[in-house]
Motif scaffolding. Structure first.
Motif, mmCIF file in Angstrom:
data_model
loop_
_atom_site.group_PDB
_atom_site.id
_atom_site.type_symbol
_atom_site.label_atom_id
_atom_site.label_comp_id
_atom_site.label_asym_id
_atom_site.label_seq_id
_atom_site.Cartn_x
_atom_site.Cartn_y
_atom_site.Cartn_z
ATOM 1 N N MET A 1 0.844 -1.184 0.000
ATOM 2 C CA MET A 1 0.000 0.000 0.000
ATOM 3 C C MET A 1 0.888 1.245 0.000
ATOM 4 S SD MET A 1 -2.747 1.389 2.797
ATOM 5 C CE MET A 1 -4.281 0.744 2.235
ATOM 6 N N SER A 2 0.459 2.239 -0.726
ATOM 7 C CA SER A 2 1.212 3.484 -0.821
ATOM 8 C C SER A 2 1.141 4.281 0.474
ATOM 9 C CB SER A 2 0.635 4.333 -1.969
ATOM 10 O OG SER A 2 1.122 5.644 -1.913
ATOM 11 N N LYS A 3 2.203 4.975 0.746
ATOM 12 C CA LYS A 3 2.240 5.873 1.905
ATOM 13 C C LYS A 3 1.331 7.080 1.683
ATOM 14 C CE LYS A 3 5.565 8.677 4.466
ATOM 15 N NZ LYS A 3 6.974 9.041 4.599
ATOM 16 N N TRP A 4 1.077 7.398 0.398
ATOM 17 C CA TRP A 4 0.354 8.633 0.071
ATOM 18 C C TRP A 4 -1.050 8.402 -0.468
ATOM 19 C CZ3 TRP A 4 2.866 12.423 2.150
ATOM 20 C CH2 TRP A 4 4.242 12.310 2.325
ATOM 21 N N ILE A 5 -1.284 7.298 -1.133
ATOM 22 C CA ILE A 5 -2.568 7.043 -1.784
ATOM 23 C C ILE A 5 -3.245 5.842 -1.124
ATOM 24 C CG2 ILE A 5 -3.678 6.386 -3.977
ATOM 25 C CD1 ILE A 5 -2.466 9.248 -3.932
ATOM 26 N N ASP A 6 -4.528 5.987 -0.777
ATOM 27 C CA ASP A 6 -5.283 4.929 -0.114
ATOM 28 C C ASP A 6 -6.025 4.017 -1.085
ATOM 29 O OD1 ASP A 6 -4.486 5.954 2.377
ATOM 30 O OD2 ASP A 6 -6.150 7.364 2.400
ATOM 31 N N PHE B 1 -7.869 9.692 -6.922
ATOM 32 C CA PHE B 1 -7.290 8.840 -5.899
ATOM 33 C C PHE B 1 -7.745 9.303 -4.529
ATOM 34 C CE2 PHE B 1 -4.109 8.313 -9.288
ATOM 35 C CZ PHE B 1 -4.167 6.930 -9.402
ATOM 36 N N THR C 1 -7.257 9.968 -0.742
ATOM 37 C CA THR C 1 -6.140 10.249 0.160
ATOM 38 C C THR C 1 -6.583 11.228 1.230
ATOM 39 O OG1 THR C 1 -3.881 11.090 0.373
ATOM 40 C CG2 THR C 1 -5.238 12.079 -1.361
ATOM 41 N N VAL D 1 0.255 15.501 -0.809
ATOM 42 C CA VAL D 1 0.419 14.904 -2.137
ATOM 43 C C VAL D 1 0.612 16.000 -3.183
ATOM 44 C CG1 VAL D 1 -0.728 13.549 -3.936
ATOM 45 C CG2 VAL D 1 -0.821 12.786 -1.558
ATOM 46 N N ARG E 1 4.139 17.185 -3.139
ATOM 47 C CA ARG E 1 5.037 16.198 -3.755
ATOM 48 C C ARG E 1 4.952 16.289 -5.277
ATOM 49 N NH1 ARG E 1 7.203 12.027 -1.221
ATOM 50 N NH2 ARG E 1 6.813 10.599 -2.957
#
Length: 129
Positions: A1-6, A77, A79, A85, A88
């Protein structure tokens, strides 16, 4: 799983006004997808239908036929870190199309932002608070 996207929150389709009812009927009646939210008015109705998991299909009528992105309007997405995000994405050199902002969607508070991806795709970061 991404740290930024759920995960994927929703995928948005952009049928013309003439195609709107047929599009809604296909996804709700033919495929049996449940309407989760609706908003707008009779001239500009919009809705989200469940894809069966935590993602949705958003159907937004358009005044003009689909062009650059075809019938796909944007990819959203989920988040809870919309602002982080966006920073980034900006730091990586991508254009921010819509800065983070709070809105209300069908009675629910949300925070959203949009950017342009590397191949011209329109990407939304969506937090349903």
């Amino acid at each position: 799983m991404s740290k930024w996207i759920d995960g994927v929150h929703h995928i948005a389709l952009k049928p013309t006004k003439e195609q709107y009812e047929k599009t809604v009927a296909f996804y709700t009646e033919v495929l049996g997808m449940e309407v989760k939210k609706s908003w707008g008015d009779p001239e500009q109705p919009c809705l989200m239908v469940s894809c069966g998991d935590n993602s949705c299909l958003e159907i937004l009528p358009s005044e003009t036929p689909a062009s650059k992105g075809g019938a796909l309007d944007h990819l959203a997405f989920a988040t809870s870190k919309v602002d982080e995000v966006v920073e980034r994405v900006r730091a990586a050199g991508y254009a921010i199309a819509v800065e983070p902002k709070d809105l209300e969607l069908a009675g629910s508070p949300i925070r959203i932002a949009f950017c342009w991806g590397p191949i011209g795709e329109y990407v939304e970061f969506f937090w349903e608070k």
